[in-house]
Motif scaffolding. Sequence first.
Motif, PDB file in Angstrom:
ATOM      1  N   GLU A  38     -42.758 -44.329 -32.726  1.00 10.96           N
ATOM      2  CA  GLU A  38     -44.085 -43.733 -32.841  1.00 10.96           C
ATOM      3  C   GLU A  38     -44.139 -42.466 -31.995  1.00 10.96           C
ATOM      4  OE1 GLU A  38     -48.787 -44.793 -32.237  1.00 10.96           O
ATOM      5  OE2 GLU A  38     -47.313 -46.007 -31.176  1.00 10.96           O
ATOM      6  N   TYR A  39     -44.698 -41.421 -32.556  1.00  9.52           N
ATOM      7  CA  TYR A  39     -44.874 -40.157 -31.838  1.00  9.52           C
ATOM      8  C   TYR A  39     -46.267 -40.199 -31.222  1.00  9.52           C
ATOM      9  CZ  TYR A  39     -43.503 -35.264 -31.078  1.00  9.52           C
ATOM     10  OH  TYR A  39     -43.104 -34.067 -30.534  1.00  9.52           O
ATOM     11  N   ARG A  40     -46.383 -40.934 -30.089  1.00  6.80           N
ATOM     12  CA  ARG A  40     -47.674 -41.241 -29.475  1.00  6.80           C
ATOM     13  C   ARG A  40     -48.482 -40.011 -29.077  1.00  6.80           C
ATOM     14  NH1 ARG A  40     -44.281 -44.848 -27.641  1.00  6.80           N
ATOM     15  NH2 ARG A  40     -44.617 -47.012 -28.182  1.00  6.80           N
ATOM     16  N   ARG A  41     -47.798 -38.914 -28.783  1.00  7.50           N
ATOM     17  CA  ARG A  41     -48.506 -37.689 -28.390  1.00  7.50           C
ATOM     18  C   ARG A  41     -49.552 -37.313 -29.444  1.00  7.50           C
ATOM     19  NH1 ARG A  41     -45.648 -31.797 -27.566  1.00  7.50           N
ATOM     20  NH2 ARG A  41     -47.570 -30.640 -27.281  1.00  7.50           N
ATOM     21  N   TYR A  42     -49.233 -37.599 -30.708  1.00  7.96           N
ATOM     22  CA  TYR A  42     -50.145 -37.258 -31.798  1.00  7.96           C
ATOM     23  C   TYR A  42     -50.864 -38.477 -32.366  1.00  7.96           C
ATOM     24  CZ  TYR A  42     -47.658 -32.890 -31.460  1.00  7.96           C
ATOM     25  OH  TYR A  42     -47.120 -31.729 -30.977  1.00  7.96           O
ATOM     26  N   SER A  43     -50.172 -39.588 -32.473  1.00  5.46           N
ATOM     27  CA  SER A  43     -50.742 -40.756 -33.151  1.00  5.46           C
ATOM     28  C   SER A  43     -51.667 -41.583 -32.266  1.00  5.46           C
ATOM     29  CB  SER A  43     -49.632 -41.647 -33.683  1.00  5.46           C
ATOM     30  OG  SER A  43     -48.872 -42.148 -32.601  1.00  5.46           O
ATOM     31  N   LYS A  44     -51.544 -41.421 -30.961  1.00  6.34           N
ATOM     32  CA  LYS A  44     -52.416 -42.120 -30.006  1.00  6.34           C
ATOM     33  C   LYS A  44     -52.431 -43.635 -30.199  1.00  6.34           C
ATOM     34  CE  LYS A  44     -54.132 -38.114 -28.511  1.00  6.34           C
ATOM     35  NZ  LYS A  44     -53.061 -37.224 -28.221  1.00  6.34           N
ATOM     36  N   GLY A  45     -51.271 -44.204 -30.539  1.00  7.86           N
ATOM     37  CA  GLY A  45     -51.160 -45.652 -30.656  1.00  7.86           C
ATOM     38  C   GLY A  45     -51.423 -46.212 -32.044  1.00  7.86           C
ATOM     39  N   ALA A  46     -51.616 -45.362 -33.036  1.00 10.24           N
ATOM     40  CA  ALA A  46     -51.901 -45.838 -34.397  1.00 10.24           C
ATOM     41  C   ALA A  46     -50.778 -46.707 -34.955  1.00 10.24           C
ATOM     42  CB  ALA A  46     -52.149 -44.653 -35.328  1.00 10.24           C
ATOM     43  N   TYR A  47     -49.540 -46.499 -34.489  1.00  3.33           N
ATOM     44  CA  TYR A  47     -48.395 -47.249 -35.004  1.00  3.33           C
ATOM     45  C   TYR A  47     -47.758 -48.134 -33.936  1.00  3.33           C
ATOM     46  CZ  TYR A  47     -49.079 -44.135 -38.904  1.00  3.33           C
ATOM     47  OH  TYR A  47     -49.637 -43.448 -39.963  1.00  3.33           O
TER      48      TYR A  47
END
Length: 134
Positions: A107-116
């Motif tokens: 997960e690319y948390r910087r952008y997804s903010k935990g969505a995945y």
Amino acid sequence: MLAALALANALPVITCDAPKVHDGDTLRCGPERVRLFGVDAPEVKRGKTPAAPFAYEARDELIRLTRGHVACRFVERDRYKRFVGKCWSNASPDINAAVIRSGYATEYRRYSKGAYAKAEAEAKSTGRGHWAGR
């Protein structure tokens, strides 16, 4: 809440059949180069730079998930002017989560903010992809 739902449904959607897959988080759907929102896959070989571990497994998983009809809903344009989107196909209702769940991307948390986060936790707990043996 209804206004937010209406706005989400009004965002552009692009569709294509069997898109060309560049790597584990990028594909071409018609004229658009699409970056999967919230997905960070290892880079394939570029010039003299060798491929990162699991780069080709991630790419092959995205190819598998995008056979047949694919659609992507617009999220934003990235700094390279790519269409960043959430995609689905005949093979998966959420391609982004499926690539992460495979363990070949994170997960690319910087952008997804935990969505995945749930998809990544599943990959970790089952020891898939690069989580194997950890």
